[in-house]
Write a protein that holds these residues in place. Sequence first.
Motif, short mmCIF file in Angstrom:
data_model
loop_
_atom_site.label_atom_id
_atom_site.label_comp_id
_atom_site.label_asym_id
_atom_site.label_seq_id
_atom_site.Cartn_x
_atom_site.Cartn_y
_atom_site.Cartn_z
N ASP A 1 12.73 31.65 84.40
CA ASP A 1 13.88 31.03 84.20
C ASP A 1 14.47 32.98 83.38
O ASP A 1 15.42 32.77 82.55
N ASP A 2 13.96 33.95 83.99
CA ASP A 2 13.78 35.34 83.20
C ASP A 2 14.18 35.57 81.79
O ASP A 2 14.68 36.38 81.37
N ASP A 3 13.52 34.38 81.10
CA ASP A 3 12.78 34.61 79.47
C ASP A 3 12.43 35.65 79.81
O ASP A 3 10.84 35.50 79.33
N VAL A 4 11.93 37.04 79.42
CA VAL A 4 11.96 38.33 79.29
C VAL A 4 12.39 38.86 78.51
O VAL A 4 13.42 40.06 77.96
N GLN A 5 11.40 39.76 77.12
CA GLN A 5 11.90 40.64 76.53
C GLN A 5 13.52 40.52 75.72
O GLN A 5 14.25 41.52 75.52
N ASP A 6 13.49 39.32 75.00
CA ASP A 6 14.83 38.94 74.49
C ASP A 6 16.48 39.17 75.68
O ASP A 6 17.78 40.09 75.45
N ARG A 7 16.25 38.94 76.93
CA ARG A 7 17.12 39.11 77.89
C ARG A 7 17.83 37.64 77.26
O ARG A 7 17.69 36.94 77.26
N ALA A 8 19.31 38.54 77.36
CA ALA A 8 20.02 37.31 77.33
C ALA A 8 20.75 36.97 78.25
O ALA A 8 21.88 35.89 78.04
N ILE A 9 21.96 37.99 79.22
CA ILE A 9 22.86 37.16 80.35
C ILE A 9 21.81 38.16 81.68
O ILE A 9 22.27 39.94 81.27
N ALA A 10 21.80 37.28 82.14
CA ALA A 10 21.42 37.73 83.93
C ALA A 10 22.38 38.49 84.96
O ALA A 10 23.26 36.96 84.69
N PHE A 11 22.39 39.24 85.40
CA PHE A 11 23.75 39.20 86.67
C PHE A 11 23.80 40.33 87.94
O PHE A 11 22.30 41.00 88.04
N ILE A 12 24.13 39.64 88.89
CA ILE A 12 24.04 39.72 90.27
C ILE A 12 25.01 40.30 90.94
O ILE A 12 26.35 39.11 91.11
N LEU A 13 25.31 41.66 90.85
CA LEU A 13 26.83 42.14 92.60
C LEU A 13 26.65 42.17 93.42
O LEU A 13 25.68 42.67 93.76
N ASN A 14 26.52 40.95 94.51
CA ASN A 14 26.68 41.09 96.01
C ASN A 14 27.09 42.25 97.22
O ASN A 14 28.43 42.65 96.48
N LEU A 15 26.29 42.97 97.43
CA LEU A 15 27.18 43.38 98.07
C LEU A 15 27.08 43.35 99.44
O LEU A 15 27.61 43.91 100.87
#
Length: 206
Positions: free
Chosen positions: A123-137
């Motif tokens: 779930d990416d819930d680590v160290q106050d992360r707010a938004i995860a993002f991915i730009l596909n190449l």
Amino acid sequence: MLKQWLSESTVSNLDKFISEFESAKPFNYICIDNFLNENKFLELKKACVIQEFYVEDHDLYHFFRTIDYKNSKVPIIVEFREFLKSSEFRTFFEKLVSMGLDSKKMDLHSLRLENGDYLLCHDDDVQDRAIAFILNLSEFEEIDGGKLELFESENGKPTKICKSIVPKANRFNMFKVTPGKSFHQIEEVMSEKQRNSISGWYYKND
């Protein structure tokens, strides 16, 4: 600066993106095609895919990644990172996600997945992360695998995949990191194509 980096469709459709993000299921996320200006995207892609990668090998994942780009000397990568941290883009992005973000802290790196590589559900819930993002190449098809898969959840545990997003060049995916809810994974790559991306996290504004 927005129009130097973002495509015209990205800049002009902010209200539409806000509505899609707020109403998305199973948690707040959005998928934006043709995110960057084409010339900037191609220049960034060319630089990112030739960076030095190292293996990340764990029960949860197997892929290749770069070190964080905060110390990069590659001009286009430095420019992109500065753009993502700029007040103009952060204002645009904060409107999109309806929350304040840390103006100083941000992670940014490249990932590469090859045949057989994967990233299992978390779930990416680590160290106050707010938004995860991915730009596909990379440009993938359904048969190639490597899809970003989003899970429904119940009582803080993932239940079933409800959304699968094929990696497409210049497709931007991002979601709100929500403890016990923002479960996602990257499906195993099932072809000889490389799944390249540049990704990271924004952090909560204290």
